[in-house]
Design a protein around this motif. Structure first.
Motif, PDB file in Angstrom:
ATOM      1  N   SER A 161       0.903  -1.314   0.000  1.00  0.00           N
ATOM      2  CA  SER A 161      -0.098  -0.016  -0.171  1.00  0.00           C
ATOM      3  C   SER A 161       0.917   1.223  -0.004  1.00  0.00           C
ATOM      4  N   GLN A 162       2.426   1.056   0.334  1.00  0.00           N
ATOM      5  CA  GLN A 162       2.825   2.431   0.237  1.00  0.00           C
ATOM      6  C   GLN A 162       3.053   2.622  -0.918  1.00  0.00           C
ATOM      7  N   ARG A 163       3.044   1.838  -1.907  1.00  0.00           N
ATOM      8  CA  ARG A 163       3.501   1.990  -3.485  1.00  0.00           C
ATOM      9  C   ARG A 163       2.262   2.056  -4.184  1.00  0.00           C
ATOM     10  N   ALA A 164       1.229   2.016  -3.923  1.00  0.00           N
ATOM     11  CA  ALA A 164      -0.291   1.978  -4.512  1.00  0.00           C
ATOM     12  C   ALA A 164      -1.354   2.435  -3.714  1.00  0.00           C
ATOM     13  N   ALA A 165      -2.344   3.102  -4.210  1.00  0.00           N
ATOM     14  CA  ALA A 165      -3.545   3.440  -3.613  1.00  0.00           C
ATOM     15  C   ALA A 165      -4.344   2.417  -2.887  1.00  0.00           C
ATOM     16  N   PRO A 166      -4.932   2.633  -1.812  1.00  0.00           N
ATOM     17  CA  PRO A 166      -5.725   1.611  -1.134  1.00  0.00           C
ATOM     18  C   PRO A 166      -6.875   1.108  -2.087  1.00  0.00           C
ATOM     19  N   SER A 167      -7.102  -0.329  -2.058  1.00  0.00           N
ATOM     20  CA  SER A 167      -7.968  -0.854  -3.024  1.00  0.00           C
ATOM     21  C   SER A 167      -8.699  -2.028  -2.266  1.00  0.00           C
ATOM     22  N   GLY A 168      -9.901  -2.497  -2.862  1.00  0.00           N
ATOM     23  CA  GLY A 168     -10.735  -3.422  -2.350  1.00  0.00           C
ATOM     24  C   GLY A 168     -12.053  -2.896  -1.935  1.00  0.00           C
ATOM     25  N   ARG A 169     -12.706  -4.175  -1.539  1.00  0.00           N
ATOM     26  CA  ARG A 169     -14.105  -3.971  -0.838  1.00  0.00           C
ATOM     27  C   ARG A 169     -14.052  -3.656   0.763  1.00  0.00           C
ATOM     28  N   VAL A 170     -14.903  -2.643   0.978  1.00  0.00           N
ATOM     29  CA  VAL A 170     -15.085  -2.445   2.465  1.00  0.00           C
ATOM     30  C   VAL A 170     -16.579  -2.607   2.721  1.00  0.00           C
ATOM     31  N   ARG A 171     -16.973  -3.413   3.526  1.00  0.00           N
ATOM     32  CA  ARG A 171     -18.185  -3.815   4.187  1.00  0.00           C
ATOM     33  C   ARG A 171     -18.514  -3.269   5.109  1.00  0.00           C
ATOM     34  N   ILE A 172     -19.746  -2.377   5.286  1.00  0.00           N
ATOM     35  CA  ILE A 172     -20.189  -1.572   6.343  1.00  0.00           C
ATOM     36  C   ILE A 172     -21.771  -2.091   6.773  1.00  0.00           C
ATOM     37  N   SER A 173     -22.038  -2.023   8.010  1.00  0.00           N
ATOM     38  CA  SER A 173     -23.172  -2.381   8.457  1.00  0.00           C
ATOM     39  C   SER A 173     -23.622  -1.197   9.465  1.00  0.00           C
ATOM     40  N   THR A 174     -24.743  -0.695   9.186  1.00  0.00           N
ATOM     41  CA  THR A 174     -25.325   0.638   9.728  1.00  0.00           C
ATOM     42  C   THR A 174     -26.757   0.535  10.075  1.00  0.00           C
ATOM     43  N   SER A 175     -27.389   1.309  10.828  1.00  0.00           N
ATOM     44  CA  SER A 175     -28.718   1.347  10.855  1.00  0.00           C
ATOM     45  C   SER A 175     -29.557   1.990   9.747  1.00  0.00           C
ATOM     46  N   ALA A 176     -30.699   1.832   9.561  1.00  0.00           N
ATOM     47  CA  ALA A 176     -31.465   2.526   8.342  1.00  0.00           C
ATOM     48  C   ALA A 176     -31.133   3.879   8.403  1.00  0.00           C
ATOM     49  N   GLY A 177     -31.530   4.557   9.344  1.00  0.00           N
ATOM     50  CA  GLY A 177     -31.724   6.062   9.607  1.00  0.00           C
ATOM     51  C   GLY A 177     -30.604   6.750   9.407  1.00  0.00           C
ATOM     52  N   PHE A 178     -29.407   6.258  10.268  1.00  0.00           N
ATOM     53  CA  PHE A 178     -28.079   6.838   9.947  1.00  0.00           C
ATOM     54  C   PHE A 178     -27.326   6.576   8.769  1.00  0.00           C
ATOM     55  N   GLY A 179     -27.588   5.442   8.257  1.00  0.00           N
ATOM     56  CA  GLY A 179     -27.119   5.065   6.875  1.00  0.00           C
ATOM     57  C   GLY A 179     -27.562   6.036   5.989  1.00  0.00           C
ATOM     58  N   ARG A 180     -28.827   6.250   5.657  1.00  0.00           N
ATOM     59  CA  ARG A 180     -29.489   7.173   4.869  1.00  0.00           C
ATOM     60  C   ARG A 180     -29.191   8.598   4.973  1.00  0.00           C
ATOM     61  N   GLU A 181     -29.121   9.100   6.203  1.00  0.00           N
ATOM     62  CA  GLU A 181     -29.138  10.381   6.243  1.00  0.00           C
ATOM     63  C   GLU A 181     -27.746  10.964   6.414  1.00  0.00           C
ATOM     64  N   GLN A 182     -26.590  10.017   7.260  1.00  0.00           N
ATOM     65  CA  GLN A 182     -25.314  10.672   7.358  1.00  0.00           C
ATOM     66  C   GLN A 182     -24.203   9.803   6.763  1.00  0.00           C
ATOM     67  N   LEU A 183     -24.500   8.402   6.431  1.00  0.00           N
ATOM     68  CA  LEU A 183     -23.495   7.725   5.708  1.00  0.00           C
ATOM     69  C   LEU A 183     -23.369   7.933   4.443  1.00  0.00           C
ATOM     70  N   THR A 184     -24.645   7.726   3.717  1.00  0.00           N
ATOM     71  CA  THR A 184     -24.773   7.797   2.062  1.00  0.00           C
ATOM     72  C   THR A 184     -24.428   9.080   1.672  1.00  0.00           C
ATOM     73  N   PRO A 185     -24.650  10.128   2.373  1.00  0.00           N
ATOM     74  CA  PRO A 185     -24.307  11.430   1.535  1.00  0.00           C
ATOM     75  C   PRO A 185     -22.407  11.767   1.272  1.00  0.00           C
ATOM     76  N   VAL A 186     -21.734  10.932   2.343  1.00  0.00           N
ATOM     77  CA  VAL A 186     -20.285  11.150   2.302  1.00  0.00           C
ATOM     78  C   VAL A 186     -19.669  10.066   1.292  1.00  0.00           C
ATOM     79  N   LEU A 187     -20.431   8.819   1.107  1.00  0.00           N
ATOM     80  CA  LEU A 187     -19.612   7.877   0.410  1.00  0.00           C
ATOM     81  C   LEU A 187     -19.216   8.320  -1.174  1.00  0.00           C
ATOM     82  N   PRO A 188     -19.999   9.377  -1.976  1.00  0.00           N
ATOM     83  CA  PRO A 188     -19.304   9.671  -3.134  1.00  0.00           C
ATOM     84  C   PRO A 188     -18.005  10.306  -2.859  1.00  0.00           C
ATOM     85  N   GLY A 189     -17.746  11.254  -1.864  1.00  0.00           N
ATOM     86  CA  GLY A 189     -16.595  11.616  -1.710  1.00  0.00           C
ATOM     87  C   GLY A 189     -15.500  10.810  -1.329  1.00  0.00           C
TER      88      GLY A 189
END
Length: 317
Positions: free
Chosen positions: A88-116
């Motif tokens: 990773s010191q020679r390449a950008a981080p890659s791979g799949r990240v699995r996240i568990s969250t509640s419906a409300g926090f996931g929709r209102e707080q998590l989802t908006p920051v995922l594009p960034g």
């Protein structure tokens, strides 16, 4: 047994346990069945316990074998992550990240920051499960969990996202019709909207007296009981009654004037927090580390998660 022999023996044990036989484990490692059998026998001798009960047709782990397998997986994962950390010191981080969250926090707080997050780290892919139950991160294969409430799990690393403050709210239209409660007992004459947790427990409404003692209001006569705090918020905004909800659910409606705070000085805000959790590991995978850092930085800049007492006072009815 020296270090190199120990590593070969552990690899043989894990592969045989996963494959269900010495022959299949040997094929995965590219060695003979006899070598696998010898390696495992040497490991058992070094440990002084039997790890497997085997017959000509099958093998079954002993209780000690099950425990050792769990720890062996952690050790092998640490070796893999050590390699990943160097790469990773020679390449950008890659791979799949699995996240568990509640419906409300996931929709209102998590989802908006995922594009960034994904724009910053193009090599990442994200899988999110919106589930209000508490999951077993390791068993269910999650990298990160976002959980609210009182969290205690020593097997996980917990990073605080924010403190959760519960508030009592009602719409201006409701208060104009039914009046503003001046003390907790007044709520018994109002239309209460209550939350039921998935386990069946009803969320208590607690209040602090002048002497510091805490009392609980009986909300059995609640007009509506729901398991979703987001739905309760919508009911309060619609003028149905008085609801107890998290300030992060209410904040945008308080700012717009759709909701007003009630009994701010006497209502007990609770002792809850939102945490970001991930499993204890010798090394954290780069894909998980950058995701954790990005999410914590993003949540730290969300006003609804960090409302001050003075801001609350300005929204009281």
């Amino acid at each position: 047994m020296d270090s190199s022999q120990r590593v070969r023996a552990i690899l043989s044990f894990v592969q045989a346990a996963d494959a269900g036989s010495f022959a299949a484990g040997a094929r995965a490692l590219g060695i003979s069945s006899a070598a696998v059998s010898k390696n495992i026998a040497g490991l058992e001798k070094a440990l002084g316990v039997r790890l497997m009960n085997r017959t000509t047709r099958s093998l079954k782990l002993t209780e000690e074998g099950e425990a050792f397998l769990r720890q062996a997986r952690v050790a092998l994962e640490a070796l893999d992550l050590a390699v990943d950390a160097v790469v990773s010191q020679r390449a950008a981080p890659s791979g799949r990240v699995r996240i568990s969250t509640s419906a409300g926090f996931g929709r209102e707080q998590l989802t908006p920051v995922l594009p960034g997050l994904l724009n910053t780290y193009p090599g990442l892919a994200v899988e999110v499960d919106f589930d209000d139950r508490v999951v077993d991160l390791v068993h269910d294969g999650y990298d990160i969990a976002l959980r609210g409430g009182r969290i205690a799990d020593s097997s996980l690393v917990s990073r605080t996202v924010c403190k959760f403050r519960m508030v009592l709210v009602a719409s201006l239209a409701y208060l104009e019709t039914h009046g503003i409660p001046k003390q907790p007992e007044d709520l018994l004459r109002h239309r209460m909207l209550n939350r039921r947790f998935l386990g069946g427990r009803i969320s208590p409404w607690n209040f602090v007296a002048e002497d510091g003692s805490i009392s609980t209001l009986n909300t059995e006569s609640a007009l509506i009981t729901m398991s979703s705090p987001e739905a309760l918020t919508e009911m309060a905004v619609a003028g149905v009654g008085v609801a107890e909800i998290g300030i992060h659910h209410a904040w945008k409606h308080l700012q717009s004037g759709a909701l007003r705070l009630l009994l701010l000085r006497s209502h007990h805000p609770g002792q809850f927090e939102m945490t970001l959790q991930y499993p204890h590991r010798a090394l954290v995978a780069p894909r998980v580390r950058v995701t954790v850092d990005y999410l914590l930085d993003s949540f730290a800049n969300m006003p609804e998660l960090h409302v001050s007492q003075s801001d609350l006072s300005a929204c009281e009815a």
